[in-house]
Design an enzyme around this catalytic site. Structure first.
Site, PDB file in Angstrom:
ATOM      1  CG  ASP A   1      18.104  53.185  80.895  1.00  0.00           C
ATOM      2  OD1 ASP A   1      17.711  52.063  80.529  1.00  0.00           O
ATOM      3  OD2 ASP A   1      17.882  54.228  80.249  1.00  0.00           O
TER       4      ASP A   1
ATOM      5  CG  ASP B   1      18.919  57.758  78.400  1.00  0.00           C
ATOM      6  OD1 ASP B   1      18.880  56.683  77.800  1.00  0.00           O
ATOM      7  OD2 ASP B   1      18.707  58.866  77.847  1.00  0.00           O
TER       8      ASP B   1
ATOM      9  CD  GLU C   1      15.079  49.426  81.594  1.00  0.00           C
ATOM     10  OE1 GLU C   1      14.237  49.978  82.334  1.00  0.00           O
ATOM     11  OE2 GLU C   1      15.440  49.861  80.484  1.00  0.00           O
TER      12      GLU C   1
END
Length: 188
Positions: A14, A149, A74
């Site tokens: 992420d 996160d 992501e």
């Protein structure tokens, strides 16, 4: 004849410029297992180029530590703040470069796709995603990471597992007309 089931390791990232999450799963057959998750805290670096350098160092270190077979990240979402998007894109690019350095295949997923694959709802909150993963992997509440996160990154790895486990479709259609032409038995 005995079949051999090989283990596959997937790392999920992420991206972030203040806090970058990572999640690592191993897959044996059709069962994912949590290996590790955490964050790379970049807040102590005031220089943006030092942050990018640290991202590269730490992601490369994670790649060397866990020897992933696949790398999922992501994709930056499109927001109104162009400067934030640019910073996030740079962080993502540096993380990808670390994986490419070790020739690891890369997959990219939109935040909506990740949330949908974990919760069934593309508009789910980070907390809902974290709770689903907690239940999925049987993590005690007190062992959940401080930063979401980390669970977001774990969700990216799990999303990739789900997506790469889907059977490949052999048929594709360019329109309804094309579908009908290729499937006359399904039209009455």
């Amino acid at each position: 004849m005995a079949s051999t089931i090989s283990e596959k390791v997937i790392i999920g990232i992420d991206p972030g410029t203040n806090v970058m999450g990572y999640g690592v799963i191993s897959v044996l057959g059709k069962t994912p297992k949590l290996v590790s998750m955490g964050v790379i805290d970049l807040s102590k670096f005031s220089d943006r180029y030092m942050r990018l350098h640290r991202i590269h160092e730490r992601v490369l270190s994670l790649v060397e530590q866990f020897s992933p077979d696949e790398f999922a990240i992501e994709a930056p979402f499109f927001g109104k703040n162009v400067q934030s998007m640019l910073k996030l894109g740079r962080a993502q690019g540096v993380a990808i470069a670390a994986a490419l350095y070790r020739n690891i295949p890369i997959a990219e997923y939109a935040p909506l796709k990740v949330k949908q694959s974990i919760t069934g709802n593309g508009a789910a909150s980070k907390e809902q995603v974290a709770e689903m993963l907690r239940r999925m992997f049987g993590i005690d509440r007190d062992e959940m990471p401080k930063y979401l996160d980390a669970t977001d990154a774990l969700a990216v790895a799990v999303c990739h597992f789900y997506e790469s486990s889907k059977p490949l479709s052999t048929k594709s259609y360019s329109s309804w007309k094309d579908f009908i032409a290729k499937n006359p038995d399904k039209v009455k």
